[in-house]
Design an enzyme around this catalytic site. Structure first.
Site, PDB file in Angstrom:
ATOM      1  N   GLY A  14       0.791  -1.233   0.000  1.00 26.89           N
ATOM      2  CA  GLY A  14       0.000   0.000   0.000  1.00 26.89           C
ATOM      3  C   GLY A  14       0.818   1.276   0.000  1.00 26.89           C
ATOM      4  O   GLY A  14       0.402   2.278   0.598  1.00 26.89           O
ATOM      5  N   ARG A  94      -6.623  -7.820  -8.211  1.00 29.70           N
ATOM      6  CA  ARG A  94      -7.755  -8.601  -8.735  1.00 29.70           C
ATOM      7  C   ARG A  94      -8.327  -7.889  -9.957  1.00 29.70           C
ATOM      8  O   ARG A  94      -8.487  -6.661  -9.942  1.00 29.70           O
ATOM      9  CB  ARG A  94      -8.859  -8.752  -7.676  1.00 29.70           C
ATOM     10  CG  ARG A  94      -8.445  -9.426  -6.401  1.00 29.70           C
ATOM     11  CD  ARG A  94      -8.005 -10.847  -6.589  1.00 29.70           C
ATOM     12  NE  ARG A  94      -9.079 -11.732  -7.066  1.00 29.70           N
ATOM     13  CZ  ARG A  94      -8.849 -12.958  -7.513  1.00 29.70           C
ATOM     14  NH1 ARG A  94      -7.614 -13.408  -7.604  1.00 29.70           N
ATOM     15  NH2 ARG A  94      -9.843 -13.725  -7.906  1.00 29.70           N
ATOM     16  N   LEU A  96     -11.361  -6.764 -12.075  1.00 31.52           N
ATOM     17  CA  LEU A  96     -12.769  -6.516 -11.754  1.00 31.52           C
ATOM     18  C   LEU A  96     -13.616  -6.782 -12.992  1.00 31.52           C
ATOM     19  O   LEU A  96     -13.196  -6.511 -14.125  1.00 31.52           O
ATOM     20  CB  LEU A  96     -12.928  -5.066 -11.284  1.00 31.52           C
ATOM     21  CG  LEU A  96     -12.201  -4.771  -9.953  1.00 31.52           C
ATOM     22  CD1 LEU A  96     -12.056  -3.276  -9.735  1.00 31.52           C
ATOM     23  CD2 LEU A  96     -12.942  -5.418  -8.778  1.00 31.52           C
ATOM     24  N   ASN A 110      -7.109   3.734 -11.469  1.00 27.41           N
ATOM     25  CA  ASN A 110      -6.052   2.746 -11.239  1.00 27.41           C
ATOM     26  C   ASN A 110      -4.721   3.371 -11.591  1.00 27.41           C
ATOM     27  O   ASN A 110      -4.644   4.279 -12.431  1.00 27.41           O
ATOM     28  CB  ASN A 110      -6.279   1.495 -12.098  1.00 27.41           C
ATOM     29  CG  ASN A 110      -5.213   0.419 -11.840  1.00 27.41           C
ATOM     30  OD1 ASN A 110      -4.913   0.110 -10.694  1.00 27.41           O
ATOM     31  ND2 ASN A 110      -4.642  -0.111 -12.904  1.00 27.41           N
ATOM     32  N   HIS A 112      -0.972   2.327 -13.031  1.00 25.28           N
ATOM     33  CA  HIS A 112      -0.280   1.236 -13.719  1.00 25.28           C
ATOM     34  C   HIS A 112       1.183   1.640 -13.889  1.00 25.28           C
ATOM     35  O   HIS A 112       1.472   2.752 -14.370  1.00 25.28           O
ATOM     36  CB  HIS A 112      -0.937   0.976 -15.079  1.00 25.28           C
ATOM     37  CG  HIS A 112      -0.335  -0.170 -15.820  1.00 25.28           C
ATOM     38  ND1 HIS A 112      -0.534  -1.496 -15.445  1.00 25.28           N
ATOM     39  CD2 HIS A 112       0.484  -0.205 -16.886  1.00 25.28           C
ATOM     40  CE1 HIS A 112       0.137  -2.281 -16.270  1.00 25.28           C
ATOM     41  NE2 HIS A 112       0.769  -1.532 -17.154  1.00 25.28           N
ATOM     42  N   ASP A 148      -6.323  -2.239 -18.132  1.00 28.66           N
ATOM     43  CA  ASP A 148      -5.269  -1.231 -18.370  1.00 28.66           C
ATOM     44  C   ASP A 148      -5.535  -0.413 -19.630  1.00 28.66           C
ATOM     45  O   ASP A 148      -4.599  -0.082 -20.365  1.00 28.66           O
ATOM     46  CB  ASP A 148      -3.894  -1.919 -18.479  1.00 28.66           C
ATOM     47  CG  ASP A 148      -3.511  -2.630 -17.186  1.00 28.66           C
ATOM     48  OD1 ASP A 148      -2.733  -3.598 -17.242  1.00 28.66           O
ATOM     49  OD2 ASP A 148      -4.009  -2.228 -16.114  1.00 28.66           O
ATOM     50  N   GLU A 177       4.927   7.249  -9.190  1.00 34.80           N
ATOM     51  CA  GLU A 177       3.559   6.845  -8.817  1.00 34.80           C
ATOM     52  C   GLU A 177       3.066   7.649  -7.620  1.00 34.80           C
ATOM     53  O   GLU A 177       1.927   8.139  -7.593  1.00 34.80           O
ATOM     54  CB  GLU A 177       3.531   5.362  -8.484  1.00 34.80           C
ATOM     55  CG  GLU A 177       3.780   4.448  -9.669  1.00 34.80           C
ATOM     56  CD  GLU A 177       3.708   2.996  -9.277  1.00 34.80           C
ATOM     57  OE1 GLU A 177       2.829   2.617  -8.493  1.00 34.80           O
ATOM     58  OE2 GLU A 177       4.553   2.229  -9.762  1.00 34.80           O
TER      59      GLU A 177
HETATM   60  C1  GRF Z   1       3.705  -1.639  -7.397  1.00 36.25           C
HETATM   61  O1  GRF Z   1       4.385  -2.482  -8.315  1.00 36.25           O
HETATM   62  C2  GRF Z   1       3.158  -0.466  -8.142  1.00 36.25           C
HETATM   63  O2  GRF Z   1       3.991  -0.155  -9.237  1.00 36.25           O
HETATM   64  C3  GRF Z   1       1.825  -0.950  -8.621  1.00 36.25           C
HETATM   65  O3  GRF Z   1       1.367  -1.898  -7.661  1.00 36.25           O
HETATM   66  C4  GRF Z   1       2.487  -2.393  -6.906  1.00 36.25           C
HETATM   67  C5  GRF Z   1       2.280  -2.232  -5.432  1.00 36.25           C
HETATM   68  O4  GRF Z   1       2.060  -0.894  -5.173  1.00 36.25           O
HETATM   69  N1  GRF Z   1       0.918   0.166  -8.722  1.00 36.25           N
HETATM   70  P1  GRF Z   1       1.776  -0.401  -3.657  1.00 36.25           P
HETATM   71  O5  GRF Z   1       3.127  -0.197  -3.028  1.00 36.25           O
HETATM   72  O6  GRF Z   1       1.006  -1.517  -2.955  1.00 36.25           O
HETATM   73  O7  GRF Z   1       1.003   0.864  -3.793  1.00 36.25           O
END
Ligand code: GRF
Length: 201
Positions: A14, A94, A96, A110, A112, A148, A177
């Site tokens: 997370g 998962r 959806l 989302n 990606h 995606d 991100e």
């Molecule tokens: C990471 O690989 C991120 O790039 C993708 O999901 C994975 C876990 O992300 N979005 P997080 O640290 O659980 O947010």
């Protein structure tokens, strides 16, 4: 204007959830993170959400066997019980179904770890290195039934450097991100980015 009530869906550590929680502390942020849901009881992000005083729920997909509709029904019930306006998938592993995605159309985001439409799916950093691309990055997009593939809200690129490994590239992308997800959620919560009906996905 009242702040949008946001749920973050996770499956693991997370770190993107944490970035959204931190961003939402700003006085002028147009959204509040009011719920964190994990499909995995062992997700370490759940403890982090609790430490932040945020309501959490576990909707364990393994409790529903192959019945995706039942799993998503339980998920939807949690979201409605918390009067959720917007849902952020953040490391949620998962897929959806079209019926859930359609029900939340325009209110489901989302992140990606690639510059969509490049490298949809999994193992994006390894695939970027194998493909020899010089630019990689992350994308926040509206979720549509096709994986995606929804309209892009925010994207940011990073260089792929000589000697990069999957781990070094992933770390560089993860920093992006954590910057772009809060930016994207702000745009959507302020109504400055929306999933226009019929917009090409
Ligand atoms: C990471 O690989 C991120 O790039 C993708 O999901 C994975 C876990 O992300 N979005 P997080 O640290 O659980 O947010």
């Amino acid at each position: 204007m009242s702040r949008k009530r946001v749920a973050v869906l996770i499956s693991g550590r997370g770190s993107n959830m944490t970035a959204l929680i931190e961003a939402a502390k700003a006085d002028d942020y147009p959204a509040e993170i009011v719920l964190v849901v994990s499909n995995r009881p062992d997700a370490s992000g759940i403890a982090r959400a609790r430490e932040a005083g945020i309501a959490t729920a576990i909707v364990d997909h393994t409790s529903f066997g192959e019945d995706r509709a039942a799993f998503e029904g339980a998920l939807d019930a949690e979201l409605r019980a918390h009067r959720i306006d917007l849902v952020c998938l953040a490391g949620f592993m998962r897929l959806l179904t079209p019926s859930f995605v359609t029900r939340w159309s325009g209110r489901l985001l989302n992140i990606h770890p690639a510059l969509l439409p490049q490298f949809k799916g999994l193992h994006t950093h390894r695939r970027a290195i194998e493909a020899g691309v010089k630019r990689h990055g992350a994308t926040v997009h509206f979720v549509v039934p096709e994986m995606d593939s929804g309209p892009i809200v925010v994207q940011e690129a990073v260089p792929v450097l000589e000697g990069d490994t999957e781990e070094t590239l992933a770390a560089r992308v993860l920093e992006v991100e954590h910057r772009i997800y809060p930016q994207a959620l702000r745009l959507v919560a302020e109504g400055r980015a929306s999933l226009a009906a019929g917009e090409p996905s």
